[in-house]
Design a protein around this motif. Structure first.
Motif, PDB file in Angstrom:
ATOM      1  N   UNK A 183      14.057 -27.139 -33.040  1.00  6.16           N
ATOM      2  CA  UNK A 183      12.954 -26.814 -33.948  1.00  6.16           C
ATOM      3  C   UNK A 183      12.647 -25.330 -33.941  1.00  6.16           C
ATOM      4  N   UNK A 184      13.054 -24.632 -32.903  1.00  5.94           N
ATOM      5  CA  UNK A 184      12.937 -23.173 -32.849  1.00  5.94           C
ATOM      6  C   UNK A 184      14.145 -22.579 -33.560  1.00  5.94           C
ATOM      7  N   UNK A 185      13.960 -21.888 -34.698  1.00  9.77           N
ATOM      8  CA  UNK A 185      15.108 -21.362 -35.453  1.00  9.77           C
ATOM      9  C   UNK A 185      15.899 -20.303 -34.712  1.00  9.77           C
ATOM     10  N   UNK A 186      15.379 -19.812 -33.584  1.00 16.73           N
ATOM     11  CA  UNK A 186      16.118 -18.808 -32.819  1.00 16.73           C
ATOM     12  C   UNK A 186      16.928 -19.427 -31.679  1.00 16.73           C
ATOM     13  N   UNK A 187      16.920 -20.756 -31.591  1.00 17.49           N
ATOM     14  CA  UNK A 187      17.628 -21.432 -30.501  1.00 17.49           C
ATOM     15  C   UNK A 187      18.518 -22.526 -31.074  1.00 17.49           C
ATOM     16  N   UNK A 188      19.779 -22.514 -30.684  1.00 15.98           N
ATOM     17  CA  UNK A 188      20.722 -23.557 -31.093  1.00 15.98           C
ATOM     18  C   UNK A 188      21.543 -23.987 -29.892  1.00 15.98           C
ATOM     19  N   UNK A 189      22.123 -25.165 -30.008  1.00 10.72           N
ATOM     20  CA  UNK A 189      22.939 -25.736 -28.943  1.00 10.72           C
ATOM     21  C   UNK A 189      24.321 -26.056 -29.488  1.00 10.72           C
ATOM     22  N   UNK A 190      25.307 -26.024 -28.626  1.00  6.18           N
ATOM     23  CA  UNK A 190      26.610 -26.555 -29.015  1.00  6.18           C
ATOM     24  C   UNK A 190      27.324 -27.074 -27.774  1.00  6.18           C
ATOM     25  N   UNK A 220      27.701 -27.879 -22.382  1.00 10.59           N
ATOM     26  CA  UNK A 220      26.693 -27.627 -23.414  1.00 10.59           C
ATOM     27  C   UNK A 220      26.122 -26.231 -23.200  1.00 10.59           C
ATOM     28  N   UNK A 221      25.982 -25.485 -24.286  1.00 10.17           N
ATOM     29  CA  UNK A 221      25.518 -24.101 -24.232  1.00 10.17           C
ATOM     30  C   UNK A 221      24.289 -23.915 -25.108  1.00 10.17           C
ATOM     31  N   UNK A 222      23.408 -23.025 -24.662  1.00 10.43           N
ATOM     32  CA  UNK A 222      22.226 -22.632 -25.426  1.00 10.43           C
ATOM     33  C   UNK A 222      22.445 -21.242 -25.980  1.00 10.43           C
ATOM     34  N   UNK A 223      22.258 -21.102 -27.282  1.00  8.65           N
ATOM     35  CA  UNK A 223      22.361 -19.788 -27.915  1.00  8.65           C
ATOM     36  C   UNK A 223      20.971 -19.308 -28.317  1.00  8.65           C
ATOM     37  N   UNK A 253      22.498 -14.300 -27.169  1.00  7.91           N
ATOM     38  CA  UNK A 253      22.664 -14.544 -25.741  1.00  7.91           C
ATOM     39  C   UNK A 253      23.025 -16.006 -25.540  1.00  7.91           C
ATOM     40  N   UNK A 254      24.078 -16.252 -24.811  1.00  3.37           N
ATOM     41  CA  UNK A 254      24.564 -17.611 -24.582  1.00  3.37           C
ATOM     42  C   UNK A 254      24.600 -17.900 -23.094  1.00  3.37           C
ATOM     43  N   UNK A 255      24.124 -19.072 -22.747  1.00  2.00           N
ATOM     44  CA  UNK A 255      24.225 -19.500 -21.349  1.00  2.00           C
ATOM     45  C   UNK A 255      24.589 -20.985 -21.301  1.00  2.00           C
ATOM     46  N   UNK A 256      25.301 -21.342 -20.262  1.00  2.00           N
ATOM     47  CA  UNK A 256      25.718 -22.731 -20.091  1.00  2.00           C
ATOM     48  C   UNK A 256      24.536 -23.536 -19.557  1.00  2.00           C
ATOM     49  N   UNK A 285       7.032 -29.238 -26.373  1.00  2.00           N
ATOM     50  CA  UNK A 285       8.266 -29.450 -25.631  1.00  2.00           C
ATOM     51  C   UNK A 285       9.449 -29.412 -26.606  1.00  2.00           C
ATOM     52  N   UNK A 286      10.587 -28.981 -26.094  1.00  2.00           N
ATOM     53  CA  UNK A 286      11.822 -29.027 -26.864  1.00  2.00           C
ATOM     54  C   UNK A 286      12.748 -29.993 -26.144  1.00  2.00           C
TER      55      UNK A 286
END
Length: 327
Positions: free
Chosen positions: A32-39, A46-49, A61-64, A92-93
């Motif tokens: 729901x946060x347009x600045x955060x995506x997952x893949x 799984x990574x957070x961008x 910025x990407x982290x596992x 919460x996300x």
């Protein structure tokens, strides 16, 4: 990974170092946060961008978030609460991850927190499945709408409800567990019906309250499109585990979409639309390729003339691609 501005058609970001080379990207989702995506990738990680922009310069910025060494993640589902702005869960996300052996519910807000885990069992030919939906709950203070997570593997489906207690603590309640007479290859749910597709490509439409099976639709003639090549990572040398490659034979996460009260199944010959509100279904007729080419050409010309935004152009092209699969 590429990020596009759908209004202007500009490529905003080209992300080449988001994960180790040699692995395929299986699934990408925004929160729901347009600045955060997952893949997640074919290594099962799984990574957070985190997308940033400072002084006009875009960066990522990407982290596992979850390593495939702890179990290969096959699918993920981010909870979207945009329709319920005043719901207390908005702070919460929540993201659900499913490996071959367990389901993990995470909160990825200000800090990463594991909220719930549950084991999964199934044969080597079955993938885990996830889906979120909302239910109306009658309480002493009135009606509230809470999210429910459904997860399944093989022939067992479990439902858990996530709510907020008066002391602002998350409460996770087990609603029910359903054992089916068939293996489930796909799962889509809303508050009215549950849709299961079994491994023989029969779609079972089940009433969510009474558990009555409303109808069974044989979609084998649709020739559903599977994502087996991505799970086998064929484009990057097939660097995947045997388990992921084997179970990926039935991977159809991207071929089944819930949109505007209907579930669309994408096949090579036709696109079938199931109206899950009324338990009915319709099947589209194959369209002539020349018609699709004309629609695409007209859309492209309108965009070039400035009469159509790039987002609308992309939507038209996506519709053409979707219909092309039905030819």
């Amino acid at each position: 990974l590429l990020m596009w501005d759908l209004d202007t058609g500009r490529c905003l970001r080209t992300i080449t170092d988001a994960h180790p080379p040699g692995y395929a990207v299986i699934q990408v989702q925004f929160t729901d946060d347009p600045t955060v995506a997952l893949f997640c990738d074919s290594m099962g990680s799984v990574y957070v961008m985190q997308f940033k922009r400072k002084l006009g310069i875009r960066s990522t910025e990407t982290k596992c978030m979850f390593s495939g060494s702890h179990g290969e993640v096959c699918t993920m589902a981010s909870l979207h609460m945009t329709l319920f702005e005043k719901h207390p869960l908005n702070q919460h996300s929540l993201v659900a991850l499913a490996t071959f052996s367990k389901v993990v519910l995470l909160s990825i807000g200000s800090r990463l927190e594991v909220l719930f885990t549950h084991p999964l069992k199934g044969g080597t030919d079955t993938l885990p499945l996830l889906d979120w939906f909302f239910v109306i709950i009658q309480t002493d203070e009135g009606r509230v709408v809470d999210p429910v997570l459904a997860f399944a593997r093989s022939n067992v489906v479990m439902f858990i409800q996530i709510s907020m207690a008066p002391d602002k603590q998350l409460v996770i309640s087990h609603l029910k567990t359903v054992t089916l007479q068939y293996k489930v290859a796909a799962l889509k749910i809303n508050a009215q019906v549950v849709l299961f597709m079994d491994s023989t490509e029969h779609v079972h439409v089940v009433d969510a309250k009474t558990q009555e099976e409303l109808e069974v639709v044989d979609i084998s003639s649709v020739e559903l499109i599977y994502s087996s090549s991505f799970f086998k990572s064929l484009a990057t040398g097939g660097n995947v585990s045997q388990a992921l490659a084997s179970a990926g034979q039935l991977a159809c996460y991207q071929s089944i979409v819930l949109h505007n009260g209907e579930i669309f199944l994408l096949g090579w010959k036709v696109c079938i639309a199931i109206n899950h509100l009324h338990g009915s279904y319709t099947m589209t007729e194959p369209l002539n390729v020349s018609i699709l080419q004309a629609v695409y050409a007209l859309s492209l010309r309108s965009w070039e003339d400035g009469r159509l935004s790039f987002g609308s152009l992309l939507e038209s092209v996506c519709h053409c691609c979707l219909l092309c699969f039905s030819v």
